[in-house]
Design an enzyme around this catalytic site. Structure first.
Site, PDB file in Angstrom:
ATOM      1  N   ASP A  92     -58.109  10.631  33.888  1.00  0.00           N
ATOM      2  CA  ASP A  92     -57.423  11.546  34.800  1.00  0.00           C
ATOM      3  C   ASP A  92     -57.640  13.002  34.390  1.00  0.00           C
ATOM      4  O   ASP A  92     -58.146  13.280  33.302  1.00  0.00           O
ATOM      5  CB  ASP A  92     -55.921  11.210  34.886  1.00  0.00           C
ATOM      6  CG  ASP A  92     -55.286  10.974  33.519  1.00  0.00           C
ATOM      7  OD1 ASP A  92     -55.906  11.340  32.499  1.00  0.00           O
ATOM      8  OD2 ASP A  92     -54.172  10.438  33.471  1.00  0.00           O
ATOM      9  N   ASN A 107     -42.348   5.407  31.120  1.00  0.00           N
ATOM     10  CA  ASN A 107     -41.879   4.847  32.396  1.00  0.00           C
ATOM     11  C   ASN A 107     -42.837   3.785  32.942  1.00  0.00           C
ATOM     12  O   ASN A 107     -42.695   3.335  34.073  1.00  0.00           O
ATOM     13  CB  ASN A 107     -41.686   5.965  33.429  1.00  0.00           C
ATOM     14  CG  ASN A 107     -43.003   6.654  33.799  1.00  0.00           C
ATOM     15  OD1 ASN A 107     -44.056   6.306  33.278  1.00  0.00           O
ATOM     16  ND2 ASN A 107     -42.932   7.628  34.688  1.00  0.00           N
ATOM     17  N   HIS A 123     -46.154   4.215  33.352  1.00  0.00           N
ATOM     18  CA  HIS A 123     -47.331   4.708  34.079  1.00  0.00           C
ATOM     19  C   HIS A 123     -48.604   4.491  33.267  1.00  0.00           C
ATOM     20  O   HIS A 123     -48.577   4.394  32.043  1.00  0.00           O
ATOM     21  CB  HIS A 123     -47.150   6.156  34.546  1.00  0.00           C
ATOM     22  CG  HIS A 123     -47.318   7.205  33.495  1.00  0.00           C
ATOM     23  ND1 HIS A 123     -46.772   8.453  33.602  1.00  0.00           N
ATOM     24  CD2 HIS A 123     -47.981   7.210  32.304  1.00  0.00           C
ATOM     25  CE1 HIS A 123     -47.103   9.172  32.548  1.00  0.00           C
ATOM     26  NE2 HIS A 123     -47.831   8.441  31.743  1.00  0.00           N
ATOM     27  N   GLU A 125     -48.045   6.779  38.639  1.00  0.00           N
ATOM     28  CA  GLU A 125     -46.613   6.788  38.322  1.00  0.00           C
ATOM     29  C   GLU A 125     -45.900   5.660  39.075  1.00  0.00           C
ATOM     30  O   GLU A 125     -46.369   5.235  40.133  1.00  0.00           O
ATOM     31  CB  GLU A 125     -45.999   8.127  38.769  1.00  0.00           C
ATOM     32  CG  GLU A 125     -46.553   9.355  38.081  1.00  0.00           C
ATOM     33  CD  GLU A 125     -45.927   9.606  36.714  1.00  0.00           C
ATOM     34  OE1 GLU A 125     -45.352   8.683  36.110  1.00  0.00           O
ATOM     35  OE2 GLU A 125     -46.029  10.755  36.248  1.00  0.00           O
TER      36      GLU A 125
HETATM   37  P1  PGA Z   1     -48.278   9.663  25.272  1.00  0.00           P
HETATM   38  O1  PGA Z   1     -48.614   9.448  26.808  1.00  0.00           O
HETATM   39  O2  PGA Z   1     -49.418   9.046  24.533  1.00  0.00           O
HETATM   40  O3  PGA Z   1     -48.244  11.159  25.134  1.00  0.00           O
HETATM   41  O4  PGA Z   1     -46.990   8.995  25.027  1.00  0.00           O
HETATM   42  C1  PGA Z   1     -49.050   8.208  27.187  1.00  0.00           C
HETATM   43  C2  PGA Z   1     -49.299   8.233  28.654  1.00  0.00           C
HETATM   44  O5  PGA Z   1     -48.564   8.962  29.346  1.00  0.00           O
HETATM   45  O6  PGA Z   1     -50.194   7.517  29.108  1.00  0.00           O
END
Ligand code: PGA
Length: 248
Positions: free
Chosen positions: A71, A140, A142, A147
């Site tokens: 992304d 969450n 995602h 999301e």
């Molecule tokens: P993080 O993010 O490694 O900063 O926890 C993971 C993600 O959002 O895929």
């Protein structure tokens, strides 16, 4: 029937990074022209540091590899310091012998997000598809910028970022959540599920609840990571904290 994930648990985040880096180095030895899908975020920082360490020791060879990142923010140029393209340059690409022409990225400055999504899907196809997709997971649930939502887009698409996602990326933009772009481009879940094999990595207590749901819950667009249950070759690599809600 429980899903066919293989779950490995290590004592801490450093051990997780060492294991994953060793697996990537092994995959590159087996197939030097490996097509790798890569994530950004805090979790892969230790992995990229470990790959840089292996590269300095001559123990990993990216010279024939191709990479596709999951992304990118939309509305900023690849050279912007906050872009994921810059993040990857800083933490991985500057430290390994990858050929810049084989670094593939979504272009956040593309005039048309739809055309850019199509271009990326085509580039993945032309590279022969992704062999090994490394994924982080949001707390969450995602994956990439997919999301939780009532519906998900299958393919690479434009996303409007949630306030909490902009907050969690503020560090890349001088600590100011308002400076984080409001939109991003992301591979879709179908793009991700097309990878021949997938490794999801999660560390820390903050990820324990969504890891538990991903492994034992039903498939739901409210937990995009749950779609990984549809894939036949998924490894989940956890530290003890991220595994703490699993009853194995
Ligand atoms: P993080 O993010 O490694 O900063 O926890 C993971 C993600 O959002 O895929």
């Amino acid at each position: 029937m429980p899903p066919a994930h293989r779950i490995s648990i290590f004592p801490g985040a450093q051990a997780v990074a060492r294991e994953l880096a060793a697996r990537i180095a092994h995959s590159l030895r087996k197939k030097p022209a490996l097509v790798l899908g890569l994530p950004t975020g805090r979790t892969p920082l230790l992995l990229y540091a470990e790959l840089a360490r292996l590269a300095a020791a001559g123990a990993v060879d990216f010279s024939a590899a191709t990479t596709f990142n999951l992304d990118e923010f939309y509305g900023i140029s690849p050279s912007h310091r906050g872009s994921y393209r810059s993040f990857m340059q800083r933490y991985l690409f500057d430290h390994v012998n990858i050929d810049g022409d084989r670094v593939q990225f979504l272009d956040g400055s593309a005039a048309s997000a739809a055309d850019e999504g199509c271009r990326y899907e085509k580039a993945i196809d032309e590279a022969g598809g992704i062999d090994l997709q490394i994924l982080g997971i949001g707390s969450n649930g995602h994956i990439g910028f997919n999301e939780p939502a009532a519906a998900l887009e299958a393919r690479t698409h434009l996303v409007t970022l949630k306030p909490e996602t902009r907050r969690s990326n503020a560090e890349l933009f001088g600590g100011d959540p308002e400076a984080v772009p409001t939109q991003a481009l992301s591979m879709g879940m179908a793009t991700i599920l097309d990878a021949r094999s997938i490794v999801l990595v999660a560390t820390g207590e903050r990820k324990a609840a969504c890891v538990e749901k991903l492994v034992t819950g039903s498939i739901s667009t409210q937990l995009p990571a749950s779609f990984l249950q549809l894939h036949g070759d998924v490894d989940i690599i956890l530290d003890e904290a991220a595994a703490s809600k699993l009853t194995l």
